[in-house]
Design an enzyme around this catalytic site. Sequence first.
Site, PDB file in Angstrom:
ATOM      1  N   CYS A 147     -25.336  37.771 -71.255  1.00 22.44           N
ATOM      2  CA  CYS A 147     -26.599  37.080 -71.536  1.00 22.44           C
ATOM      3  C   CYS A 147     -27.694  37.622 -70.620  1.00 22.44           C
ATOM      4  CB  CYS A 147     -26.418  35.578 -71.307  1.00 22.44           C
ATOM      5  SG  CYS A 147     -27.947  34.634 -71.462  1.00 22.44           S
ATOM      6  N   CYS A 189     -30.551  34.653 -79.329  1.00 20.61           N
ATOM      7  CA  CYS A 189     -29.672  34.050 -78.329  1.00 20.61           C
ATOM      8  C   CYS A 189     -29.310  35.066 -77.262  1.00 20.61           C
ATOM      9  CB  CYS A 189     -28.351  33.595 -78.941  1.00 20.61           C
ATOM     10  SG  CYS A 189     -28.538  32.425 -80.252  1.00 20.61           S
ATOM     11  N   CYS A 223     -23.471  34.480 -66.915  1.00 20.08           N
ATOM     12  CA  CYS A 223     -22.639  35.033 -67.993  1.00 20.08           C
ATOM     13  C   CYS A 223     -23.067  36.496 -68.204  1.00 20.08           C
ATOM     14  CB  CYS A 223     -22.825  34.217 -69.271  1.00 20.08           C
ATOM     15  SG  CYS A 223     -22.427  32.461 -69.039  1.00 20.08           S
ATOM     16  N   CYS A 235     -31.368  31.472 -64.877  1.00 23.19           N
ATOM     17  CA  CYS A 235     -30.158  30.671 -65.072  1.00 23.19           C
ATOM     18  C   CYS A 235     -29.156  31.055 -63.986  1.00 23.19           C
ATOM     19  CB  CYS A 235     -29.556  30.962 -66.449  1.00 23.19           C
ATOM     20  SG  CYS A 235     -28.113  29.934 -66.859  1.00 23.19           S
ATOM     21  N   GLU A 279     -39.666  31.437 -71.751  1.00 25.90           N
ATOM     22  CA  GLU A 279     -39.964  31.699 -73.155  1.00 25.90           C
ATOM     23  C   GLU A 279     -39.423  30.581 -74.033  1.00 25.90           C
ATOM     24  OE1 GLU A 279     -40.143  36.469 -73.558  1.00 25.90           O
ATOM     25  OE2 GLU A 279     -38.135  35.695 -73.282  1.00 25.90           O
ATOM     26  N   CYS A 299     -36.479  26.530 -79.983  1.00 30.66           N
ATOM     27  CA  CYS A 299     -35.493  26.796 -78.943  1.00 30.66           C
ATOM     28  C   CYS A 299     -36.251  26.777 -77.616  1.00 30.66           C
ATOM     29  CB  CYS A 299     -34.882  28.168 -79.236  1.00 30.66           C
ATOM     30  SG  CYS A 299     -33.687  28.691 -78.013  1.00 30.66           S
TER      31      CYS A 299
END
Length: 364
Positions: free
Chosen positions: A128, A355, A125, A121, A101, A114
């Site tokens: 997230c 975010c 974390c 990923c 995205e 962004c």
Amino acid sequence: MTPPKGRGKPPRHFVDLTPEERREAVAALGEKPFRAKQLATHYFTHLSSDPSEMTDLPAASRDRLAEALFPQLVTPVRTLSADAGATVKTLWHLFDGVKVESVLMRYAHRNTLCVSSQAGCGMACPFCATGQLGLTRNLSTAEIVEQVRAAARSLADGEVAGGPGRLTNVVFMGMGEPLANYRAVMETVRRLVAPVPDGLGMSARNVTVSTVGLVPAIDRMAAEGIPVTLALSLHAPDDELRSELVPINTRWTVDEALDAARRYFEATGRRVSIEYALIRDMNDHAWRADLLGEKLNARGRGWVHCNPIPLNPTPGSKWTASEPEVEAEFVARLRAHGIPTTVRDTRGSDIDGACGQLAAEEDV
Ligand code: SAH
């Protein structure tokens, strides 16, 4: 035949090549090398990879060149908007069915995209959404640049609320850890800042690379001579908590990450951003604001600013944003230490576009 998800390399694209390689590729297709410059102008100046728009090329060459050098790498499958159309999130399918995205945000004096640099990923974390997916694969240079070109073109065409506009800023804050895909990300940065028609002609200072703190890669980037803005996702000033929030901290500690950030400032003159997602009763204590202020000041003055971000909710997470008065106290403490601090305005949380919310879910 479509290769299995996440396997195989994306087909070669014009944007992956250097200007010299573009000329060679065009010549290898039996065309005059100067056609490479015409193609570059279509792509980077007119933001087009559509052969029907390339009317200065002979019709037969046009289709052949476009077919060989402009394979469709990213296909938009859904867009969602928020903030009265000023925020647009696009879900892309890549050539192998992998999904990523990007989020375009329109402001009064800038337009920011962004971008995603990886599908998923590997940094894990826990707060997230992308971190919960694991890493599928790195994106190629052209797959990242295509997200940018598409956004710049839709702004230029007036498709985004507010009339025709220009893309001014790119932040590597979408899916992925950009410094874990170093080569493709730096090549992307080169394409963004190269003057037209070799690149998009953006200003390096308007490009932000955000990282969990991969210290050797920060140092490597400092030596590139391209003064992009560095953002360090810190989230805690002490190793005990940071190792829980940002697991790579067990490899490079808070002090090591901050030292690298300071070296980046010295090498580039660019003020570093410290990102700090404020999580209720986790990392939002006044003493942590004080400790952060002290650690930043111990490394000098005027080299850094802080960007606290109220935590955006993610599925399955028990955590939530700090209370407004706790956030205000955290900010006041940092400012009392002389650290310039601005709370990040979160855009697009109602479309899971803020975010830490990018999970490339198709059915929400
Ligand atoms: N991997 C890179 C870039 C992607 S994340 C990095 O970590 O810096 C972009 C920013 O969003 C980072 O500062 C990240 O820590 C932050 N973020 C992640 N999840 C969040 C959430 N749920 N709420 C607010 N910010 C979040």
